[in-house]
Design a protein around this motif. Structure first.
Motif, short mmCIF file in Angstrom:
data_model
loop_
_atom_site.label_atom_id
_atom_site.label_comp_id
_atom_site.label_asym_id
_atom_site.label_seq_id
_atom_site.Cartn_x
_atom_site.Cartn_y
_atom_site.Cartn_z
N UNK A 101 57.12 12.36 -25.36
CA UNK A 101 58.45 12.55 -24.53
C UNK A 101 59.58 11.44 -24.84
N UNK A 102 58.61 10.42 -25.75
CA UNK A 102 59.92 9.49 -26.30
C UNK A 102 60.71 10.16 -27.44
N UNK A 103 62.10 9.46 -27.29
CA UNK A 103 63.25 9.89 -28.14
C UNK A 103 62.61 10.03 -29.51
N UNK A 104 61.99 8.90 -30.13
CA UNK A 104 61.96 8.84 -31.55
C UNK A 104 60.75 9.95 -32.03
N UNK A 105 60.21 10.93 -30.96
CA UNK A 105 59.18 11.91 -31.26
C UNK A 105 59.92 13.24 -31.04
#
Length: 86
Positions: free
Chosen positions: A9-13
């Motif tokens: 759910x993190x932006x970098x992923x």
């Protein structure tokens, strides 16, 4: 593995999430098991083998190219379809 899925759910992923979603959809379309946990674990074990290490730098660079995996999977599907027709 659990941390990988929790961190999606993190932006970098975001790109990883898109790739995994596409992979799961493709497996469902092909009537294969969509649970990719085992496949990802197998891949993880494979990339840490000594026989893979000499390719690691080049592969890592390619994996960070936005369209590499998409194009690579497309090419593999085309080859697979061609082989089925024969």
């Amino acid at each position: 593995m659990d941390n990988l899925f929790l961190d999606l759910s993190k932006d970098e992923n975001k790109q990883l999430l898109q790739w995994l979603t596409s992979y799961a959809e493709e497996r469902v379309e092909q009537s294969e098991n969509w649970n990719m946990r085992g496949n990802i674990m197998d891949l993880g074990q494979e990339i840490f083998k000594e026989s893979y290490q000499h390719k690691a730098e080049d592969t890592n660079r390619k994996l960070h190219e936005r369209e590499f995996l998409t194009n690579y999977r497309k090419n593999l599907r085309e080859i697979k379809t061609t082989l089925r027709v024969r």
